[in-house]
Design a protein around this motif. Structure first.
Motif, short mmCIF file in Angstrom:
data_model
loop_
_atom_site.label_atom_id
_atom_site.label_comp_id
_atom_site.label_asym_id
_atom_site.label_seq_id
_atom_site.Cartn_x
_atom_site.Cartn_y
_atom_site.Cartn_z
N UNK A 128 14.50 -28.67 -46.07
CA UNK A 128 15.26 -28.30 -47.23
C UNK A 128 14.63 -28.83 -48.51
N UNK A 129 13.30 -28.83 -48.54
CA UNK A 129 12.56 -29.26 -49.73
C UNK A 129 11.82 -28.04 -50.28
N UNK A 130 11.67 -28.02 -51.59
CA UNK A 130 10.91 -26.95 -52.23
C UNK A 130 9.50 -27.45 -52.52
N UNK A 131 8.59 -26.51 -52.71
CA UNK A 131 7.20 -26.87 -52.96
C UNK A 131 6.58 -25.94 -53.98
N UNK A 132 5.52 -26.43 -54.60
CA UNK A 132 4.66 -25.64 -55.47
C UNK A 132 3.25 -25.93 -55.01
N UNK A 133 2.47 -24.89 -54.75
CA UNK A 133 1.10 -25.09 -54.27
C UNK A 133 0.18 -24.01 -54.82
N UNK A 134 -1.09 -24.36 -54.91
CA UNK A 134 -2.09 -23.39 -55.36
C UNK A 134 -2.33 -22.37 -54.27
N UNK A 135 -2.73 -21.20 -54.67
CA UNK A 135 -2.98 -20.10 -53.74
C UNK A 135 -4.33 -19.48 -54.09
N UNK A 136 -5.14 -19.21 -53.08
CA UNK A 136 -6.44 -18.57 -53.33
C UNK A 136 -6.24 -17.12 -53.77
N UNK A 137 -7.18 -16.65 -54.58
CA UNK A 137 -7.05 -15.30 -55.14
C UNK A 137 -7.21 -14.21 -54.08
N UNK A 138 -7.80 -14.54 -52.94
CA UNK A 138 -7.98 -13.52 -51.90
C UNK A 138 -6.86 -13.53 -50.86
N UNK A 139 -5.82 -14.34 -51.09
CA UNK A 139 -4.68 -14.42 -50.18
C UNK A 139 -3.95 -13.09 -50.17
N UNK A 191 5.23 -28.57 -63.55
CA UNK A 191 5.24 -29.42 -62.34
C UNK A 191 3.84 -29.51 -61.75
N UNK A 192 3.13 -28.39 -61.72
CA UNK A 192 1.78 -28.40 -61.16
C UNK A 192 0.85 -29.27 -62.01
N UNK A 193 1.03 -29.24 -63.33
CA UNK A 193 0.20 -30.05 -64.22
C UNK A 193 0.44 -31.54 -63.97
N UNK A 194 1.68 -31.94 -63.72
CA UNK A 194 1.98 -33.34 -63.39
C UNK A 194 1.25 -33.75 -62.12
N UNK A 195 1.23 -32.87 -61.13
CA UNK A 195 0.55 -33.15 -59.87
C UNK A 195 -0.95 -33.34 -60.12
N UNK A 196 -1.50 -32.57 -61.02
CA UNK A 196 -2.92 -32.67 -61.31
C UNK A 196 -3.28 -34.05 -61.88
#
Length: 168
Positions: free
Chosen positions: A1-12, A85-90
């Motif tokens: 029950x957790x949410x996530x944000x992740x990078x995705x490759x352009x060919x996905x 949020x993604x920028x904070x992770x970076x």
């Protein structure tokens, strides 16, 4: 029950509807027609729920442009929040790079729990000190480390020359 944000490759490969996913109709992420600042709901094979896809366009130092695609499991998030949020992770990634490269956190010669703990603590402390010093001197952390290293080598060489002169 957790949410996530992740990078995705352009060919996905993604599907734009649950029905398309069931019929295995999918397309590459980089072929989707949507603008920066927009989000698109997508389905990915192997994932049982809908995801939100966000796009960030950025300019590289050499003048070329790049695109970053981010997937988010929380469908209520807007594009701006996902990017923030993604920028904070970076920034955390950059701190870990500093720990590994400049503070030698992974190169501990210690074998006991106490000495390993001391090494970890002092590595984190030295990375923090290096960060504050770099900000104060308006220098890159890697430049500062190189400057300190050269100064230490010069001092050691001078001491070696002194010892040679005494023993001769």
């Amino acid at each position: 029950h957790k949410d996530f944000i992740m990078a995705c490759k352009s060919n996905r490969l993604v599907s734009l509807s649950e029905d398309d996913k069931k019929h295995k109709k999918s397309q590459r992420v980089d072929t989707l027609e949507f603008q920066e600042g927009q989000s698109v709901k997508v389905w990915i094979s192997g994932v049982d729920f809908e995801l939100q896809l966000s796009k960030k366009v950025f300019k590289n130092k050499d003048g070329s442009t790049g695109e970053l695609y981010l997937l988010c499991s929380d469908l209520s998030c807007d594009d701006e929040f996902i990017q923030a949020v993604y920028q904070k992770r970076w920034n955390v990634e950059l701190f870990h790079k500093n720990l590994k490269s400049n503070a030698a956190i992974t190169r501990s010669p210690a074998h006991t729990v106490k000495t390993q703990s001391n090494h970890q603590f002092l590595s984190i402390y030295s990375a923090f000190r290096l960060e504050t010093l770099a900000l104060k001197l308006k220098m890159n952390k890697f430049q500062l480390r190189a400057k300190l290293y050269i100064k230490a080598l010069k001092t050691a060489f001078t001491e070696l020359q002194t010892l040679k002169a005494v023993s001769a």
